[in-house]
Design an enzyme around this catalytic site. Structure first.
Site, mmCIF file in Angstrom:
data_model
loop_
_atom_site.group_PDB
_atom_site.id
_atom_site.type_symbol
_atom_site.label_atom_id
_atom_site.label_comp_id
_atom_site.label_asym_id
_atom_site.label_seq_id
_atom_site.Cartn_x
_atom_site.Cartn_y
_atom_site.Cartn_z
ATOM 1 N N ASN A 40 -3.543 9.158 10.664
ATOM 2 C CA ASN A 40 -2.360 9.966 10.991
ATOM 3 C C ASN A 40 -2.689 10.888 12.163
ATOM 4 O OD1 ASN A 40 -3.355 12.589 9.913
ATOM 5 N ND2 ASN A 40 -3.361 11.432 7.990
ATOM 6 N N ASP A 51 -1.616 9.023 1.633
ATOM 7 C CA ASP A 51 -1.121 8.813 0.265
ATOM 8 C C ASP A 51 -1.412 7.399 -0.240
ATOM 9 O OD1 ASP A 51 -0.095 11.367 -0.086
ATOM 10 O OD2 ASP A 51 1.732 10.861 1.011
ATOM 11 N N LYS A 98 -13.448 -8.904 10.219
ATOM 12 C CA LYS A 98 -12.296 -8.611 11.074
ATOM 13 C C LYS A 98 -11.189 -9.634 10.820
ATOM 14 C CE LYS A 98 -10.933 -8.164 15.846
ATOM 15 N NZ LYS A 98 -11.190 -8.662 17.189
HETATM 16 N N1 CTP Z 1 -2.754 16.168 -0.556
HETATM 17 C C1 CTP Z 1 -3.862 15.763 -1.290
HETATM 18 N N2 CTP Z 1 -4.015 14.463 -1.629
HETATM 19 C C2 CTP Z 1 -3.096 13.550 -1.287
HETATM 20 C C3 CTP Z 1 -1.957 13.941 -0.544
HETATM 21 C C4 CTP Z 1 -1.818 15.268 -0.184
HETATM 22 O O1 CTP Z 1 -4.702 16.607 -1.612
HETATM 23 N N3 CTP Z 1 -3.259 12.278 -1.634
HETATM 24 C C5 CTP Z 1 -2.588 17.602 -0.217
HETATM 25 C C6 CTP Z 1 -2.625 17.916 1.264
HETATM 26 O O2 CTP Z 1 -3.943 18.255 1.673
HETATM 27 C C7 CTP Z 1 -1.678 19.096 1.378
HETATM 28 C C8 CTP Z 1 -0.674 18.878 0.255
HETATM 29 O O3 CTP Z 1 -1.305 17.971 -0.661
HETATM 30 O O4 CTP Z 1 -2.313 20.324 1.134
HETATM 31 C C9 CTP Z 1 0.652 18.293 0.655
HETATM 32 O O5 CTP Z 1 0.441 17.159 1.456
HETATM 33 P P1 CTP Z 1 1.684 16.381 2.092
HETATM 34 O O6 CTP Z 1 1.183 15.166 2.809
HETATM 35 O O7 CTP Z 1 2.575 17.339 2.833
HETATM 36 O O8 CTP Z 1 2.513 15.981 0.786
HETATM 37 P P2 CTP Z 1 2.380 14.873 -0.274
HETATM 38 O O9 CTP Z 1 1.999 15.499 -1.568
HETATM 39 O O10 CTP Z 1 1.513 13.743 0.200
HETATM 40 O O11 CTP Z 1 3.907 14.402 -0.415
HETATM 41 P P3 CTP Z 1 4.817 13.584 0.650
HETATM 42 O O12 CTP Z 1 3.898 12.664 1.407
HETATM 43 O O13 CTP Z 1 5.796 12.884 -0.229
HETATM 44 O O14 CTP Z 1 5.459 14.619 1.513
#
Ligand code: CTP
Length: 405
Positions: free
Chosen positions: A210, A279, A289
């Protein structure tokens, strides 16, 4: 703190200039040597003779006047200054300074000095809130200048709003901070920070990643170390230099990050999860590869653990847990729901669709949401400065927490 310090005071043409007589007198009582530069505009509001009498030094009113004891030329005051304070700072002065102009003695001094610069804007609220002025303030802050924010109240133009110059005592308090020995308000605390984005492998040469640069998380880790905390930074891949004075652990994937974060969690007093964690991960990563073919390629993704949510479940009452919410819509609503679902003490919500906020830029525009339902809007500022604002709110929570225990 101000004893024998050379303070160069730049006074510009605003009604608040009259307060500078009192300001100079108070600075001198604290033992400072005060050297006043009056712009042309300022001379309409405050007399050179008054400033000369009260400061005990010659007052500079023009680039071309002959002042016998200022060594040579137009940069003598810039070199002499231990600190430069501009009070009041008009919108015009801020614009000229932001543009790097040097068309009078004050702007020339500002361009030439290496001393810390503090500025106290004072003007009509529409002028202050105008995006042009705000951009100029932001540019000066990014250059390391220190803003002393204006107060709200009745303004000389007859309206009420933001734009009043703070009282001389408050200006002095702000500049004194610069000469104070470094504040160690986080000494004795163990702080765990995660930063940057994780990478999920597809095959040995490709990954899903990302846009997170790590700038916000690194700034928080640096600021916490600066304030005396014992810092562990767990970072996904980032182009930023490894910050000194802390334990830095580099990871690639969300699962690597989870393992190290869980190891460090129980011994941490404060955890700030600024990392952009993927996520999902690829279900069947290839050992070799993947070769292209003539049709489509389908990657099946499976869910990664939500590290922060796990921490929320493990959290002990004395621990402070802070998350980030990067959103492109419904900022407050989504952030609020993450604050609750993940059992956080505070969440830093940022709208990453704003070009001045979020991923890979040096500034950020955030809202801080706490468990008591409060929402604090923080004005646009550099991530470095924001790190201190976030930590000051974290310390308020930590101190309240300590009081409850
Ligand atoms: N976070 C985490 N582990 C994950 C996803 C997120 O610890 N697998 C933590 C991030 O470090 C951040 C918070 O959760 O502090 C929110 O992350 P964000 O990406 O904004 O939200 P998500 O919980 O992933 O929800 P969405 O993608 O649906 O917005």
């Amino acid at each position: 703190m101000l004893k024998n310090k050379n303070i160069v005071l730049g006074v510009t043409g605003g009604i608040a200039a009259y307060k500078c007589v009192d300001l100079v007198s108070r600075l001198r009582k604290k033992g400072a040597e005060v050297h006043v530069i009056l712009t042309k505009g300022a001379q309409n509001f405050v007399a050179e003779t008054a400033m000369r009498e009260i400061s005990g030094n010659s007052v500079v009113t023009s680039m071309w006047q002959d002042i016998p004891h200022y060594d040579v030329e137009h940069i003598a005051l810039a070199n002499l200054a231990d600190l430069v304070l501009i009070a009041p700072a008009t919108a015009n002065l801020l614009a000229k300074a932001a543009a790097g102009m040097a068309d009078d003695m004050l702007t020339t001094t500002l361009l030439a000095t290496k001393a810390p610069v503090f500025f106290a804007p004072a003007m009509n609220s529409n002028m202050y809130e105008n995006p042009v002025t705000q951009n100029n303030i932001c540019a000066l802050q990014q250059r390391g200048w220190h803003l002393i924010p204006p107060a709200s109240g009745h303004l000389a133009c007859g309206t009420d709003g933001i734009g009043r110059m703070p009282e001389p005592s408050e200006l002095i308090e702000a500049v004194e901070g610069c000469f104070r020995p470094k504040c160690r308000s986080m000494a004795g605390l163990r702080v765990l920070v995660t930063a940057a984005g994780t990478r999920e492998p597809i095959d040995p040469v490709r990954y899903i990643g990302n846009r997170s640069s790590g700038k916000m998380g690194y700034a928080i880790a640096r600021a916490a170390a600066e304030l005396g905390a014992e810092v562990t930074l767990i970072s996904g891949p980032s182009a930023l230099p490894v910050p000194p004075g802390m334990n830095v652990l580099q990871v690639e994937s969300a699962r690597d990050m989870r393992r190290l974060v869980l190891d460090a969690f129980s011994s941490s007093d404060i955890v700030i999860k600024a990392a952009a964690v993927s996520d999902y991960r690829v279900k069947n990563t290839s050992d070799h590869k993947i070769k292209k073919n003539d049709t489509e390629l389908t990657l099946v993704l499976e869910k990664n653990p939500d590290i922060l949510r796990e921490l929320g479940q493990l959290k002990q009452p004395q621990q402070i847990l802070v998350g980030f919410a990067a959103e492109t819509q419904n900022l407050v609503q989504y952030a609020q729901s993450k604050l609750e679902k993940k059992n956080l003490d505070m969440i830093v919500a940022n709208d990453v669709s704003n070009p001045k906020a979020g991923f890979n830029v040096d500034t950020n525009l955030i809202k801080l949401l706490k468990r008591d339902g409060s929402i604090e809007e923080i004005p646009l500022m550099s991530k470095k400065e924001l790190a201190y604002v976030i930590l000051s709110r974290v310390m308020e929570l930590k101190n309240m927490n300590g009081a409850i225990e």
